[in-house]
Scaffold this active site. Structure first.
Site, PDB file in Angstrom:
ATOM      1  N   ASP A  17       3.189  28.537  37.856  1.00  0.00           N
ATOM      2  CA  ASP A  17       3.084  29.653  38.804  1.00  0.00           C
ATOM      3  C   ASP A  17       2.786  29.153  40.216  1.00  0.00           C
ATOM      4  OD1 ASP A  17       3.135  32.269  39.570  1.00  0.00           O
ATOM      5  OD2 ASP A  17       1.193  32.804  38.715  1.00  0.00           O
ATOM      6  N   ASN A  65      11.094  38.353  34.708  1.00  0.00           N
ATOM      7  CA  ASN A  65      11.627  37.795  35.960  1.00  0.00           C
ATOM      8  C   ASN A  65      12.988  38.369  36.362  1.00  0.00           C
ATOM      9  OD1 ASN A  65      10.231  34.466  35.397  1.00  0.00           O
ATOM     10  ND2 ASN A  65       9.427  36.158  36.614  1.00  0.00           N
TER      11      ASN A  65
HETATM   12  C1  FPP Z   1       6.595  31.212  39.119  1.00  0.00           C
HETATM   13  O1  FPP Z   1       6.348  31.123  40.496  1.00  0.00           O
HETATM   14  C2  FPP Z   1       7.742  30.416  38.752  1.00  0.00           C
HETATM   15  C3  FPP Z   1       8.914  30.896  38.248  1.00  0.00           C
HETATM   16  C4  FPP Z   1       9.150  32.325  38.008  1.00  0.00           C
HETATM   17  C5  FPP Z   1      10.052  30.026  37.931  1.00  0.00           C
HETATM   18  C6  FPP Z   1       9.732  28.629  37.509  1.00  0.00           C
HETATM   19  C7  FPP Z   1      10.865  27.771  37.875  1.00  0.00           C
HETATM   20  C8  FPP Z   1      10.789  26.491  38.297  1.00  0.00           C
HETATM   21  C9  FPP Z   1       9.552  25.712  38.343  1.00  0.00           C
HETATM   22  C10 FPP Z   1      11.997  25.761  38.786  1.00  0.00           C
HETATM   23  C11 FPP Z   1      13.073  25.499  37.833  1.00  0.00           C
HETATM   24  C12 FPP Z   1      12.655  25.173  36.462  1.00  0.00           C
HETATM   25  C13 FPP Z   1      13.034  24.062  35.782  1.00  0.00           C
HETATM   26  C14 FPP Z   1      12.690  23.925  34.360  1.00  0.00           C
HETATM   27  C15 FPP Z   1      13.785  22.979  36.415  1.00  0.00           C
HETATM   28  P1  FPP Z   1       6.397  32.460  41.372  1.00  0.00           P
HETATM   29  O2  FPP Z   1       7.726  32.547  42.004  1.00  0.00           O
HETATM   30  O3  FPP Z   1       6.030  33.635  40.525  1.00  0.00           O
HETATM   31  O4  FPP Z   1       5.299  32.159  42.410  1.00  0.00           O
HETATM   32  P2  FPP Z   1       4.385  33.226  43.166  1.00  0.00           P
HETATM   33  O5  FPP Z   1       3.481  33.824  42.139  1.00  0.00           O
HETATM   34  O6  FPP Z   1       3.669  32.392  44.146  1.00  0.00           O
HETATM   35  O7  FPP Z   1       5.301  34.222  43.795  1.00  0.00           O
END
Ligand code: FPP
Length: 238
Positions: A17, A65
Site C-alpha cells: 500500500d 481496485n
Molecule cells: C496500493 O497502493 C497498490 C496497488 C493497488 C497496486 C499494487 C501494484 C504494484 C505494486 C505495482 C505492480 C505490481 C507488480 C506485482 C509488479 P495505492 O494506490 O492504494 O496507494 P494509496 O493508498 O497511497 O493511494
C-alpha cells in the site's frame, strides 16, 4: 546480514500500500508510484531469495481496485505485463515458479496469456514461489469455495456432516500453498482489506508507515528481524 539463528517465515504475504501517496507527495501522477512499487516488488523478491523465504504472496490488484479511474487500472495492467516480460528471466535464473490467485479471467486477454505462459514455463521450479493475487478478494475466494462445496453436496458426492476445515481449505484457490506465517502491510493502515481471509488466521502481522515504493531490501530485512522476535502460540499458552 542473515543471522544463522534467525527464525525465517516460510511464507510472507504483503499488502503493498501507499504507491499513490508516494507519488502525490512529490506532485507526480499516481502511476509513477505504481512504477516505483514494481521496483520494490523486484527488490523484495531478491530479498526473499537472500533470506530463504520460500513463498511470497503479493496483493497486486484487488476485486475492489476495478472501481479506480480507467486510466489507473489500464496503467496497472500495462505495468503488470511489463513486469512479467522483464522478470521472467530472473524467475528462471532463480528457479522461482509463478502462481496466481484471483479471478484471472477478469484481466485483459493479453495479460492472461502472458501470465499463463510464465506460469507454465516456471511450474516445475522448487526454489521459491511468487504468488500474485490479481482481481483477488478474500470474500470472493470463500464464496467460490462454498459454491464448489455446495455443488459436491448437490451431486451427492459429499455429506454436509463430512465438511471439515480441510474440505474448505482444499476448495480455496491454492490449497497446496502453506498458509502465510507473516503478513506485511505498508503505509500504516491497520486493515486486512479482504486479503487471504482464511489463510491469515494465525499469521503474525507487521504494519509499517513506510510507503510501498520505499519498501526495499533493508525494510524487508527489518521486518524479518521483527518476525524472529515474535512468539507464535497458535492458541496455546506456552
Ligand atoms: C496500493 O497502493 C497498490 C496497488 C493497488 C497496486 C499494487 C501494484 C504494484 C505494486 C505495482 C505492480 C505490481 C507488480 C506485482 C509488479 P495505492 O494506490 O492504494 O496507494 P494509496 O493508498 O497511497 O493511494
Amino acid at each position: 546480514m542473515k543471522d544463522e539463528k534467525q527464525k525465517i517465515p516460510v511464507h510472507v504475504a504483503v499488502i503493498m500500500d501507499g504507491n499513490g501517496r508516494w507519488a502525490q507527495k512529490r506532485g507526480w501522477p499516481r502511476i509513477r508510484g505504481h512504477r516505483e512499487g514494481a521496483e520494490s516488488v523486484r527488490a523484495v523478491l531478491r530479498a526473499c531469495k537472500t533470506a530463504g523465504v520460500k513463498y511470497l504472496t503479493l496483493y497486486a490488484f484487488s476485486t475492489e481496485n476495478w472501481v479506480r479511474p480507467k486510466t489507473e487500472v489500464a496503467g496497472l495492467m500495462t505495468l503488470l505485463s511489463k513486469f512479467l516480460k522483464e522478470q521472467a528471466r530472473e524467475l528462471h535464473e532463480n528457479q522461482v515458479r509463478l502462481r496466481t490467485i484471483g479471478h484471472i479471467h477478469d484481466l485483459p486477454k493479453s495479460l492472461q496469456k502472458e501470465l499463463q505462459r510464465v506460469k507454465d514455463e516456471t511450474a516445475h521450479y522448487t526454489s521459491g514461489t511468487l504468488i500474485l493475487a490479481l482481481s483477488y478478494g478474500g470474500r470472493v475466494e470463500l464464496t467460490d469455495a462454498m459454491r464448489r462445496i455446495a455443488g459436491r453436496v448437490k451431486d451427492g458426492a459429499l455429506e454436509p456432516e463430512a465438511i471439515t476445515e480441510e474440505t474448505i481449505r482444499e476448495s480455496l484457490y491454492a490449497p497446496d500453498i502453506p498458509d502465510p506465517d507473516y503478513m506485511i502491510r505498508t503505509s500504516g493502515e491497520m486493515r486486512i482489506s479482504n486479503f487471504l481471509l482464511w489463510q491469515l488466521a494465525y499469521a503474525e502481522f507487521y504494519i509499517t508507515d513506510v510507503l510501498w515504493p520505499d519498501f526495499r531490501e533493508p525494510e524487508f530485512m527489518k521486518a524479518l528481524e521483527e518476525y524472529s522476535r515474535r512468539h507464535r502460540r497458535f492458541g496455546n499458552i506456552k
